[in-house]
Design a protein around this motif. Structure first.
Motif, mmCIF file in Angstrom:
data_model
loop_
_atom_site.group_PDB
_atom_site.id
_atom_site.type_symbol
_atom_site.label_atom_id
_atom_site.label_comp_id
_atom_site.label_asym_id
_atom_site.label_seq_id
_atom_site.Cartn_x
_atom_site.Cartn_y
_atom_site.Cartn_z
ATOM 1 N N GLY A 35 -21.290 -45.846 38.568
ATOM 2 C CA GLY A 35 -20.828 -46.349 37.306
ATOM 3 C C GLY A 35 -19.888 -46.669 36.440
ATOM 4 O O GLY A 35 -19.445 -46.092 37.026
ATOM 5 N N ILE A 36 -20.247 -48.248 36.121
ATOM 6 C CA ILE A 36 -18.927 -48.226 34.897
ATOM 7 C C ILE A 36 -19.251 -47.803 33.850
ATOM 8 O O ILE A 36 -20.351 -48.382 33.419
ATOM 9 N N LEU A 46 -18.132 -56.807 34.341
ATOM 10 C CA LEU A 46 -18.125 -58.194 34.082
ATOM 11 C C LEU A 46 -16.424 -57.851 32.636
ATOM 12 O O LEU A 46 -15.551 -58.648 33.005
ATOM 13 N N THR A 47 -16.760 -56.817 32.130
ATOM 14 C CA THR A 47 -15.919 -56.273 31.505
ATOM 15 C C THR A 47 -14.782 -56.025 31.727
ATOM 16 O O THR A 47 -13.378 -56.317 31.322
ATOM 17 N N LEU A 48 -15.096 -55.516 33.070
ATOM 18 C CA LEU A 48 -13.701 -54.646 33.742
ATOM 19 C C LEU A 48 -12.516 -55.965 34.056
ATOM 20 O O LEU A 48 -11.875 -56.133 34.111
ATOM 21 N N ALA A 49 -13.163 -56.741 34.979
ATOM 22 C CA ALA A 49 -12.889 -57.939 35.449
ATOM 23 C C ALA A 49 -12.576 -58.946 34.739
ATOM 24 O O ALA A 49 -11.356 -59.365 35.286
ATOM 25 N N GLU A 50 -12.822 -58.850 33.205
ATOM 26 C CA GLU A 50 -12.334 -59.882 32.176
ATOM 27 C C GLU A 50 -10.377 -59.220 31.945
ATOM 28 O O GLU A 50 -9.694 -59.807 31.557
ATOM 29 N N LYS A 51 -10.853 -58.079 32.369
ATOM 30 C CA LYS A 51 -8.868 -57.057 31.969
ATOM 31 C C LYS A 51 -8.579 -57.892 32.995
ATOM 32 O O LYS A 51 -6.734 -57.769 32.113
ATOM 33 N N VAL A 52 -8.887 -57.704 34.561
ATOM 34 C CA VAL A 52 -8.068 -57.841 35.095
ATOM 35 C C VAL A 52 -7.521 -59.491 35.932
ATOM 36 O O VAL A 52 -7.521 -59.894 36.676
ATOM 37 N N ASP A 53 -8.453 -59.959 34.917
ATOM 38 C CA ASP A 53 -8.464 -61.885 35.310
ATOM 39 C C ASP A 53 -9.245 -61.682 36.791
ATOM 40 O O ASP A 53 -8.674 -62.505 37.566
ATOM 41 N N VAL A 54 -10.366 -61.879 36.467
ATOM 42 C CA VAL A 54 -10.971 -61.290 37.915
ATOM 43 C C VAL A 54 -12.213 -62.236 38.390
ATOM 44 O O VAL A 54 -13.436 -61.832 36.859
ATOM 45 N N ALA A 105 -14.781 -48.825 31.789
ATOM 46 C CA ALA A 105 -14.055 -47.199 32.808
ATOM 47 C C ALA A 105 -14.906 -46.989 33.801
ATOM 48 O O ALA A 105 -15.918 -46.592 33.113
ATOM 49 N N ARG A 106 -13.869 -46.828 34.401
ATOM 50 C CA ARG A 106 -14.580 -45.470 35.297
ATOM 51 C C ARG A 106 -14.825 -43.699 35.096
ATOM 52 O O ARG A 106 -14.354 -43.868 33.529
#
Length: 320
Positions: free
Chosen positions: A104-105, A278-286, A111-112
């Motif tokens: 999970g994230i 989706l939160t993680l992806a937004e941080k790294v623009d993917v 966060a990992r």
């Protein structure tokens, strides 16, 4: 070896049974007042395994940690931060070796799970993850599988791989803890997507889901600093059969029942993970089109037609 197991749900109880079966000393901790814990501790069994008398059972967290150098955590991924807030109050906690056995994230932060332990004061060289394909129902029937152990410290992962492997589980040593964690978490979202396709009557699209889902997650892993090839290994693509097709997959079954308008016994782990990714992806623009669609189907109740259409009307792009 001496192991403490924090958490005793279906996967945690299997790990305790597996470790004991292979000659290790095992202490299992569960939360006081939890009905699942109370039933397991009073009967020493659940629908999957039966504990022999030599497995210690306790609701005392301090005692549980004092029993072992190696601490395995197997709880809901969204409960890791709360658990570590309690663990970090105990003497000597940062000297233990921690093995995370969930996928999970963290929702809200992206966060990992290993980084949550680092935030709680655990040195990263003391952290490993145990992920990959496998169902308890198959393992307890003697059906073998292959899994992966990854760590920040290669000496730790190498030692655990050699120590924990048996005829039932062959472990491979991971070389990319970022990719292993993200890939393992994301496969649960793809499991829900597969269940939605089953429920919609579009099961033939699961081949495309496997190819494009792995590609989607490979881009995210790379953007987060990991090796994009990890998405095609045991942590993600290698876990697809157990998640996208198996009758035992909670995430796939949740997606199928959701598509049919039926209720499932519990919320699947992939539901929270879709939001976290989706939160993680937004941080790294993917962009994560499949993950976004799963999230919108569940949370924004978009229709079957809209869900399929939005994936098929995307601009034409080269496959790789």
């Amino acid at each position: 070896m001496n192991f403490t197991l924090l958490g005793c749900g279906r996967w945690g109880s299997f790990i305790a049974w597996y470790l004991n079966k292979n000659g290790n000393h095992v202490t299992v901790w569960g939360r006081e007042g939890d009905p699942i814990v109370e039933n397991l501790f009073s009967t020493r069994k659940n629908e999957y395994v039966e504990f022999p008398e030599e497995i210690n059972l306790t609701t005392d967290l301090s005692f549980a940690l004092s029993e072992s150098e190696y601490v395995i955590i197997s709880i809901s991924s969204q409960g890791v931060r709360d658990l570590m807030s309690k663990v970090s109050q105990l003497d000597g906690y940062s000297e233990k070796k921690y093995i995370l056995c969930m996928k999970g994230i963290e929702n809200g932060t992206g966060a990992r799970l290993s980084t949550i332990l680092i935030d709680a004061g655990v040195p990263k060289e003391n952290i490993a993850v145990w992920v990959g394909p496998g169902h308890i129902q198959a393992f307890t029937q003697g059906v073998p599988s292959v899994m992966i152990i990854d760590a920040y410290n290669s000496e730790l992962s190498e030692y655990l791989v050699k120590t924990l492997r048996t005829d039932l589980i062959r472990f491979y040593q991971g070389q990319d803890i970022i990719g292993s964690e993200i890939g393992a978490a994301a496969k649960n979202v793809m499991g829900i997507a597969a269940g939605l396709l089953d429920g919609y009557g579009f099961s033939t699209l699961k081949g495309g889901l496997m190819a494009r889902g792995a590609r989607e997650i490979s881009r995210l892993i790379k953007a987060c600093g990991g090796n994009e090839l990890s998405a095609y290994g045991l942590c993600h693509l290698g876990d697809y059969e157990a998640t996208l097709f198996s009758q035992y997959s909670h995430n796939r079954m949740f997606g199928e029942k959701f598509a049919k308008g039926e209720t499932f016994e519990k919320l699947a782990e992939g539901v929270a993970t879709s939001s976290a990714l989706l939160t993680l992806a937004e941080k790294v623009d993917v962009e994560l089109p499949i993950t976004q669609t799963v999230y919108d189907v569940i949370n924004n109740k978009i229709s079957k037609e809209d869900a399929i259409k939005r994936l098929f009307i995307r601009d034409n792009i080269k496959e790789f």
